[in-house]
Design an enzyme around this catalytic site. Structure first.
Site, PDB file in Angstrom:
ATOM      1  N   ASP A 128      30.823  42.702  29.827  1.00  0.00           N
ATOM      2  CA  ASP A 128      29.792  43.039  30.814  1.00  0.00           C
ATOM      3  C   ASP A 128      29.718  44.519  31.150  1.00  0.00           C
ATOM      4  O   ASP A 128      28.815  44.940  31.873  1.00  0.00           O
ATOM      5  CB  ASP A 128      30.057  42.237  32.100  1.00  0.00           C
ATOM      6  CG  ASP A 128      29.825  40.747  31.870  1.00  0.00           C
ATOM      7  OD1 ASP A 128      30.678  39.939  32.272  1.00  0.00           O
ATOM      8  OD2 ASP A 128      28.793  40.415  31.254  1.00  0.00           O
ATOM      9  N   HIS A 138      40.039  40.632  31.951  1.00  0.00           N
ATOM     10  CA  HIS A 138      39.605  39.397  31.280  1.00  0.00           C
ATOM     11  C   HIS A 138      40.774  38.421  31.232  1.00  0.00           C
ATOM     12  O   HIS A 138      41.926  38.816  31.092  1.00  0.00           O
ATOM     13  CB  HIS A 138      39.145  39.697  29.842  1.00  0.00           C
ATOM     14  CG  HIS A 138      38.291  38.607  29.280  1.00  0.00           C
ATOM     15  ND1 HIS A 138      38.821  37.479  28.717  1.00  0.00           N
ATOM     16  CD2 HIS A 138      36.947  38.469  29.242  1.00  0.00           C
ATOM     17  CE1 HIS A 138      37.833  36.680  28.331  1.00  0.00           C
ATOM     18  NE2 HIS A 138      36.692  37.251  28.644  1.00  0.00           N
TER      19      HIS A 138
HETATM   20  C1  SDX Z   1      33.129  37.073  31.521  1.00  0.00           C
HETATM   21  O1  SDX Z   1      36.404  33.647  30.139  1.00  0.00           O
HETATM   22  C2  SDX Z   1      35.513  34.226  29.421  1.00  0.00           C
HETATM   23  O2  SDX Z   1      35.537  34.201  28.200  1.00  0.00           O
HETATM   24  C3  SDX Z   1      34.398  34.922  30.207  1.00  0.00           C
HETATM   25  C4  SDX Z   1      33.459  35.807  29.387  1.00  0.00           C
HETATM   26  C5  SDX Z   1      32.593  34.991  28.445  1.00  0.00           C
HETATM   27  O3  SDX Z   1      32.149  35.554  27.427  1.00  0.00           O
HETATM   28  O4  SDX Z   1      32.253  33.829  28.793  1.00  0.00           O
HETATM   29  O5  SDX Z   1      34.215  36.736  28.624  1.00  0.00           O
HETATM   30  C6  SDX Z   1      32.490  36.559  30.286  1.00  0.00           C
HETATM   31  O6  SDX Z   1      33.123  36.385  32.515  1.00  0.00           O
HETATM   32  C7  SDX Z   1      33.807  38.412  31.509  1.00  0.00           C
HETATM   33  C8  SDX Z   1      34.497  38.765  32.857  1.00  0.00           C
HETATM   34  C9  SDX Z   1      33.439  39.324  33.805  1.00  0.00           C
HETATM   35  N1  SDX Z   1      34.005  39.480  35.175  1.00  0.00           N
HETATM   36  C10 SDX Z   1      34.269  40.726  35.661  1.00  0.00           C
HETATM   37  O7  SDX Z   1      34.125  41.766  35.031  1.00  0.00           O
HETATM   38  C11 SDX Z   1      34.732  40.724  37.114  1.00  0.00           C
HETATM   39  C12 SDX Z   1      35.918  41.686  37.299  1.00  0.00           C
HETATM   40  N2  SDX Z   1      37.082  41.108  36.598  1.00  0.00           N
HETATM   41  C13 SDX Z   1      37.919  40.222  37.300  1.00  0.00           C
HETATM   42  O8  SDX Z   1      37.589  39.737  38.503  1.00  0.00           O
HETATM   43  C14 SDX Z   1      39.008  39.535  36.495  1.00  0.00           C
HETATM   44  O9  SDX Z   1      39.518  40.454  35.616  1.00  0.00           O
HETATM   45  C15 SDX Z   1      38.603  38.270  35.773  1.00  0.00           C
HETATM   46  C16 SDX Z   1      37.972  37.284  36.704  1.00  0.00           C
HETATM   47  C17 SDX Z   1      37.667  38.573  34.654  1.00  0.00           C
HETATM   48  C18 SDX Z   1      39.878  37.641  35.190  1.00  0.00           C
HETATM   49  O10 SDX Z   1      40.631  37.215  36.257  1.00  0.00           O
HETATM   50  P1  SDX Z   1      42.097  36.574  36.036  1.00  0.00           P
HETATM   51  O11 SDX Z   1      42.348  36.309  34.597  1.00  0.00           O
HETATM   52  O12 SDX Z   1      42.236  35.441  36.989  1.00  0.00           O
HETATM   53  O13 SDX Z   1      43.048  37.768  36.404  1.00  0.00           O
HETATM   54  P2  SDX Z   1      43.644  38.004  37.846  1.00  0.00           P
HETATM   55  O14 SDX Z   1      42.561  37.924  38.861  1.00  0.00           O
HETATM   56  O15 SDX Z   1      44.841  37.131  38.005  1.00  0.00           O
HETATM   57  O16 SDX Z   1      44.105  39.547  37.756  1.00  0.00           O
HETATM   58  C19 SDX Z   1      45.430  39.904  37.351  1.00  0.00           C
HETATM   59  C20 SDX Z   1      45.713  41.218  38.084  1.00  0.00           C
HETATM   60  C21 SDX Z   1      45.556  41.103  39.592  1.00  0.00           C
HETATM   61  O17 SDX Z   1      46.353  42.107  40.185  1.00  0.00           O
HETATM   62  P3  SDX Z   1      47.867  41.671  40.755  1.00  0.00           P
HETATM   63  O18 SDX Z   1      47.676  40.484  41.641  1.00  0.00           O
HETATM   64  O19 SDX Z   1      48.678  41.375  39.508  1.00  0.00           O
HETATM   65  O20 SDX Z   1      48.359  42.921  41.486  1.00  0.00           O
HETATM   66  O21 SDX Z   1      44.761  42.202  37.680  1.00  0.00           O
HETATM   67  C22 SDX Z   1      43.982  42.615  38.805  1.00  0.00           C
HETATM   68  C23 SDX Z   1      44.140  41.527  39.840  1.00  0.00           C
HETATM   69  O22 SDX Z   1      43.925  42.046  41.135  1.00  0.00           O
HETATM   70  N3  SDX Z   1      42.582  42.727  38.338  1.00  0.00           N
HETATM   71  C24 SDX Z   1      41.754  43.702  38.697  1.00  0.00           C
HETATM   72  C25 SDX Z   1      40.574  43.448  37.988  1.00  0.00           C
HETATM   73  N4  SDX Z   1      40.715  42.340  37.238  1.00  0.00           N
HETATM   74  C26 SDX Z   1      41.974  41.893  37.463  1.00  0.00           C
HETATM   75  N5  SDX Z   1      41.896  44.750  39.532  1.00  0.00           N
HETATM   76  C27 SDX Z   1      40.814  45.557  39.678  1.00  0.00           C
HETATM   77  N6  SDX Z   1      39.647  45.386  39.011  1.00  0.00           N
HETATM   78  C28 SDX Z   1      39.480  44.335  38.172  1.00  0.00           C
HETATM   79  N7  SDX Z   1      38.336  44.147  37.543  1.00  0.00           N
END
Ligand code: SDX
Length: 431
Positions: A365, A308
């Site tokens: 989720d 998140h």
């Molecule tokens: C919602 O913003 C809100 O409030 C949203 C929400 C709401 O109520 O409106 O809370 C609802 O959208 C919840 C999120 C639902 N999405 C998912 O579950 C999809 C999977 N999660 C991600 O794609 C990710 O965690 C996000 C999109 C939610 C957040 O992305 P960020 O903040 O841009 O984080 P990032 O992509 O920069 O990740 C940081 C690191 C990265 O690794 P490195 O580059 O540091 O090596 O964490 C890793 C990412 O690759 N990472 C994950 C991951 N989420 C982040 N690795 C594996 N699985 C994951 N789910």
């Protein structure tokens, strides 16, 4: 930059500028850069707006480090345990929890506005069977503006009526869309039923099924919709604000928010969580393969429902959603193997350094779709359920935007990195 109590001084060569600091009611601090470009010619650069506050808001407070979520000062857990969804919708839109008379009046208004224009029902028949429910929902919401155009003058009474219409009709559109996708007759809303019971009745009763809606599921739906009701400046709420800032009407703004929520990285994740768990189940239930793929930088695969932008600790909503899921499973005595896989996957991820180092926890989720499955909600409708819950939050954000003293169109700047000026060659001379 050296922040003092209320200003920060930015030094650029021999120039320096004092930028005021703003402090929120929970102690959050922000650098007010509104004078920056005029004073220095500089803009800020912040892809994804990770560090940028777009507004001041009194609707929702989150603390990602401490795992706090409050709507108008009330902890979400407190609201889930003591309120119905329509009370929280009223709280978000008006700013206070309704008393008994206000709740009764709001409930009557919701029932009076539960129907959609009969001509709109024909729209459902012209979507292809495989049309995604989020596409139908967004199209039907913006079409409401054609049937209920009162918003033109933006008078307060028109806006109050539109707010109630939207809150009630979104639920009706979702249920009608589902019935049409099954080829079943639609089930109309009933005035003798409350919000959540009405929705489940419209979804699952039919001329041949007269079973009363299970009160365990009505209670679970109230709780899940509250969990989704708002979340400050998330992607879809920011889209609702952006469209509203162009002075577009509420229906158009909400329709845009629905499209943003559809994205798998946002609300669409709840559908992808179930599909991910089903895939793990089909592959023999080995969560370690999913964990390995999620950690592999060369693999676009992500653990859906994990991570998140705000929560770098356990999402408080995920904790409540997990409890609701287990309570419903126990109450209905229906064992869902996907819940076992989800809990095993969570335990494996939380024990893995990759997830620990990045503060990746279950988000809202991860467990909600499993409870919706217990209700009989189809997987491709899970994000529709998120939208029904989030609607009062979107509306509250839109109303707050329009009440701001500095109501201005949202229009970020950029850093141009394209080609320098060049002149057009005649067609025959272009390589
Ligand atoms: C919602 O913003 C809100 O409030 C949203 C929400 C709401 O109520 O409106 O809370 C609802 O959208 C919840 C999120 C639902 N999405 C998912 O579950 C999809 C999977 N999660 C991600 O794609 C990710 O965690 C996000 C999109 C939610 C957040 O992305 P960020 O903040 O841009 O984080 P990032 O992509 O920069 O990740 C940081 C690191 C990265 O690794 P490195 O580059 O540091 O090596 O964490 C890793 C990412 O690759 N990472 C994950 C991951 N989420 C982040 N690795 C594996 N699985 C994951 N789910």
């Amino acid at each position: 930059m050296s922040p003092s109590n209320d200003t920060a001084t930015l030094r650029l060569g021999d120039q320096s500028i004092d930028l005021p600091l703003r402090t929120g009611s929970e102690g959050e601090r922000a650098l007010d850069i509104r004078a920056l470009r005029r004073a220095t010619g500089l803009i800020t650069y912040d892809p994804g707006l990770v560090n940028t506050g777009a507004c001041e808001s009194s609707i929702t407070f989150t603390d990602g480090e401490r795992g706090i979520l409050r709507f108008r000062g009330y902890d979400v857990e407190d609201l889930v345990d003591h309120c119905e969804f329509i009370e929280v919708a009223y709280l978000l839109v008006h700013g206070w929890l309704p008393n008994a008379a206000q709740k009764a009046s709001f409930s009557r208004l919701l029932n009076q506005n539960a129907l959609i224009h009969e001509d709109m029902i024909h729209f459902f028949s012209h979507y292809p069977e495989r049309a995604h429910p989020m596409a139908v929902l967004s199209a039907m919401v913006v079409s409401l503006s054609s049937f209920y155009p009162e918003l033109g003058e933006n008078r307060q009474e028109d806006i109050d009526l539109t707010v109630t219409r939207l809150l009630s009709k979104l639920r009706t559109v979702a249920a009608f869309s589902y019935k049409k996708s099954l080829g079943e007759p639609i089930v109309y809303p009933r005035h003798d039923m409350k919000y959540c019971q009405n929705f489940l009745n419209m979804m699952f009763s039919s001329p041949v099924v007269r079973d009363p809606v299970n009160p365990v599921l009505v209670d679970a739906l109230n709780k899940l919709l509250i969990l989704h009701a708002d979340h400050e400046q998330n992607c879809s709420s920011s889209v609702v604000r952006a469209v509203g800032s162009a002075d577009a009407n509420l229906y158009a703004s909400i329709s845009a928010g629905i499209c943003a929520l559809w994205g798998p990285l946002h609300g669409g994740a709840n559908q992808h969580v179930i599909e991910m768990l089903q895939q793990i189940q089909a592959d023999g239930g080995h969560v370690d393969r999913a964990i390995a793929r999620a950690k592999d930088r060369n693999d676009p695969y992500r653990l859906m429902g994990f991570g998140h932008r705000i929560y770098k600790s356990y999402d408080p909503r995920a904790r409540v959603a997990k409890r609701i899921c287990r309570d419903v499973t126990a109450a209905l005595d229906r064992h869902d193997p996907l819940l076992d896989i989800a809990m095993e996957l969570e335990a494996a991820a939380l024990a893995d350094p990759y997830f620990q180092e990045r503060n990746l926890y279950p988000n809202v989720d991860f467990y909600t779709g499993l409870t919706y499955r217990q209700m009989g909600i189809p997987t491709d409708m899970l994000t529709v359920m998120f939208a029904i819950g989030r609607l009062p939050g979107w509306i509250a954000q839109w109303l707050e935007l329009r009440s701001e003293d500095e109501f201005r169109i949202m229009r970020p700047r950029q850093i141009y990195v394209g080609p320098p000026q060049r002149t057009v060659k005649p067609l025959g001379e272009r390589s």
